[in-house]
Design a protein around this motif. Structure first.
Motif, short mmCIF file in Angstrom:
data_model
loop_
_atom_site.label_atom_id
_atom_site.label_comp_id
_atom_site.label_asym_id
_atom_site.label_seq_id
_atom_site.Cartn_x
_atom_site.Cartn_y
_atom_site.Cartn_z
N TYR A 1 12.03 1.95 -121.46
CA TYR A 1 10.90 1.89 -122.40
C TYR A 1 11.12 0.85 -123.50
CZ TYR A 1 8.96 6.12 -120.23
OH TYR A 1 8.41 7.02 -119.35
N LYS A 2 12.40 0.57 -123.85
CA LYS A 2 12.67 -0.44 -124.88
C LYS A 2 12.22 -1.82 -124.41
CE LYS A 2 16.46 1.55 -127.51
NZ LYS A 2 17.92 1.60 -127.65
N GLU A 3 12.47 -2.10 -123.14
CA GLU A 3 12.03 -3.38 -122.57
C GLU A 3 10.51 -3.46 -122.56
OE1 GLU A 3 13.78 -4.51 -118.80
OE2 GLU A 3 15.70 -3.70 -119.42
N LEU A 4 9.87 -2.36 -122.19
CA LEU A 4 8.41 -2.32 -122.17
C LEU A 4 7.84 -2.48 -123.58
CD1 LEU A 4 7.73 0.56 -119.61
CD2 LEU A 4 7.46 -1.89 -119.24
N ALA A 5 8.51 -1.88 -124.55
CA ALA A 5 8.09 -2.02 -125.95
C ALA A 5 8.11 -3.49 -126.36
CB ALA A 5 8.99 -1.19 -126.87
N ALA A 6 9.17 -4.19 -125.97
CA ALA A 6 9.29 -5.62 -126.30
C ALA A 6 8.18 -6.42 -125.63
CB ALA A 6 10.66 -6.15 -125.87
N VAL A 7 7.82 -6.05 -124.41
CA VAL A 7 6.73 -6.72 -123.69
C VAL A 7 5.42 -6.53 -124.46
CG1 VAL A 7 5.30 -6.69 -121.58
CG2 VAL A 7 7.80 -6.59 -121.39
N LEU A 8 5.15 -5.30 -124.87
CA LEU A 8 3.91 -5.00 -125.59
C LEU A 8 3.81 -5.78 -126.90
CD1 LEU A 8 3.79 -1.13 -125.04
CD2 LEU A 8 2.20 -2.81 -124.07
N ILE A 9 4.91 -5.82 -127.63
CA ILE A 9 4.92 -6.57 -128.90
C ILE A 9 4.70 -8.05 -128.63
CG2 ILE A 9 6.36 -7.23 -130.88
CD1 ILE A 9 7.60 -4.30 -130.56
N GLY A 10 5.26 -8.55 -127.53
CA GLY A 10 5.05 -9.95 -127.14
C GLY A 10 3.58 -10.25 -126.84
N LEU A 11 2.89 -9.31 -126.20
CA LEU A 11 1.46 -9.49 -125.90
C LEU A 11 0.66 -9.59 -127.21
CD1 LEU A 11 0.86 -6.86 -123.03
CD2 LEU A 11 1.43 -9.28 -122.79
N GLN A 12 0.97 -8.69 -128.13
CA GLN A 12 0.29 -8.70 -129.42
C GLN A 12 0.54 -10.02 -130.16
OE1 GLN A 12 0.59 -5.50 -132.82
NE2 GLN A 12 2.30 -6.92 -133.02
N ASP A 13 1.79 -10.46 -130.17
CA ASP A 13 2.14 -11.69 -130.90
C ASP A 13 1.41 -12.90 -130.33
OD1 ASP A 13 3.76 -10.12 -132.44
OD2 ASP A 13 5.65 -10.81 -131.57
#
Length: 199
Positions: free
Chosen positions: A3-15
Motif C-alpha cells: 500500500y505504501k507504493e500505491l500511496a506514492a503512485v496516487l500522490i504522483g498522479l495528483q502532483d
C-alpha cells in the motif's frame, strides 16, 4: 505491490495534475474550455486509479494514509470525462464514509460535481462556473437557505462567503470569463452528451 507504493503512485498522479494546472494558469489557458492535454491526463489518471481500486478497494486513509487518500479524491473529482468511473467512486466513497474511512466534505464535492454534469441541482453549492455577467457563480442549486444549512452541517462557510473566495482566487490566477457565454453553454452541453453524462 504494497500500500505504501500505491500511496506514492496516487500522490504522483495528483502532483502531475496540479503541475499541469499550474502551467495552464501561467499561460492563461485554464478557463478556455477543457484543455486536451488536461483531458488526456485526467483520463490516464482515472485508469490508473481504477486499477488500484480493483486491487485494494477504495484507497481509504486506513489503507494509504491521509495524503494519498486526498490525492485519490482529487483524481476522481477531475475524471470528468468518465461518468461511469465518477459514479462508481461516489458509491465507494459513500461506503467508506459509513466505515468512518472517508471525509464527508469530499463526498459533498463529488456529489455536487456529478449533479452539475447530470443537469441536476447541487446540494452544497461547491461547483462554480462563469455566468452571463462574466462572474464566477455557483452552478444551479435547489435553495440558498437549505444549501447554507447543509454547508454549515459539514463545517463549511456560507455560499456567499465561498463565492467571494472563488472569485478572488480566479482574479489571483488571472482567469477570465469566456468571450461568448452562450456558445460556451452550448459546447458544454454537447460535451456532456458526447461523454455520456446526459442523453
Amino acid at each position: 505491490m504494497d500500500y505504501k507504493e500505491l500511496a506514492a503512485v496516487l500522490i504522483g498522479l495528483q502532483d502531475a495534475d496540479l503541475e499541469l494546472r499550474g502551467q495552464l494558469i501561467q499561460i492563461g489557458k485554464l478557463g478556455e474550455g477543457y484543455n486536451e492535454e488536461m483531458a488526456s491526463l485526467h483520463r490516464q489518471n482515472a485508469e490508473i486509479l481504477d486499477g488500484i481500486i480493483d486491487k485494494i478497494g477504495y484507497p481509504t486513509v486506513g489503507k494509504v494514509g491521509e495524503e494519498a487518500n486526498k490525492a485519490a479524491w482529487l483524481v476522481i473529482q477531475h475524471a470528468i470525462g468518465q461518468p461511469h468511473f465518477m459514479r462508481k467512486c461516489s458509491k465507494l466513497l459513500e461506503e467508506a464514509l459509513h466505515e468512518n474511512q472517508a471525509d464527508i466534505v469530499n463526498l459533498a464535492y463529488l456529489t455536487d460535481r456529478i449533479a452539475v454534469f447530470e443537469n441536476k441541482p447541487q446540494l452544497y453549492g461547491t461547483q462554480f462556473d462563469w455566468d452571463q455577467n462574466g462572474q464566477l457563480s455557483p452552478n444551479y442549486f435547489d435553495d440558498l437557505g437549505k444549501v447554507n444549512q447543509r454547508r454549515n452541517s459539514l463545517g463549511l462557510n456560507s455560499l456567499e462567503e465561498q463565492t467571494e473566495l472563488i472569485r478572488n482566487q480566479a482574479k489571483t490566477e488571472n482567469q477570465s470569463p469566456p468571450q461568448d457565454f452562450e456558445l460556451r453553454k452550448i459546447e458544454i452541453e454537447k460535451w456532456k452528451k458526447s461523454v455520456g453524462w446526459v442523453e
